[in-house]
Enzyme design. Sequence first.
Site, PDB file in Angstrom:
ATOM      1  N   GLY A   1       0.658  -0.769   0.206  1.00  0.00           N
ATOM      2  CA  GLY A   1       0.208  -0.473  -0.058  1.00  0.00           C
ATOM      3  C   GLY A   1       0.812   1.335   0.139  1.00  0.00           C
ATOM      4  CD  GLU A   2       1.991   4.350   3.434  1.00  0.00           C
ATOM      5  OE1 GLU A   2       3.048   5.094   3.158  1.00  0.00           O
ATOM      6  OE2 GLU A   2       1.264   4.126   4.277  1.00  0.00           O
TER       7      GLU A   2
END
Length: 158
Positions: free
Chosen positions: A28-29
């Site tokens: 996600g990051e």
Amino acid sequence: MSARSHVAAGGGGLAAGIVLALAPLMAGEGLRTHAYIPVPGDRWTICYGETVGVKAGDVATPQQCEARLLVSVRGRVAEMQKCLHVPVTPTTAQAMIRFGYNVGTAAFCKRVAAEFNAGRQVSGCNWMRQYVWSGGRKYPGLVARREGEATECIAGLA
């Protein structure tokens, strides 16, 4: 050795969610090995969303980034455990950790943990959906991310 292999599974609540949270958190990051500013008005960021001590021109290896992530996640979980006083399932913990890592422990404690501690778990999960703004602008990527976290948080309640 990967960050996940450094984490000893054990205990309950948030600590148990660390192992589960790392892979989705990393995805996600996203990995950025050169410092950048993600959105106008934001802070310098590197690796998997790290902002502490980051300045223009900073560079890190993927291995350094994994190590930073693990230290940061462990620190955030320790802070989150100070304000969350009820047990949660590993699935809910994973969602909480991803949320708290991205928005910070103050927001987690003020809204999400407060609702859980008051016995309003679904409401606590739903609070995650409110954190979709940055610099006065609503970001579709944050909407999608928070929706995923809230949905997973609720799924862990069953």
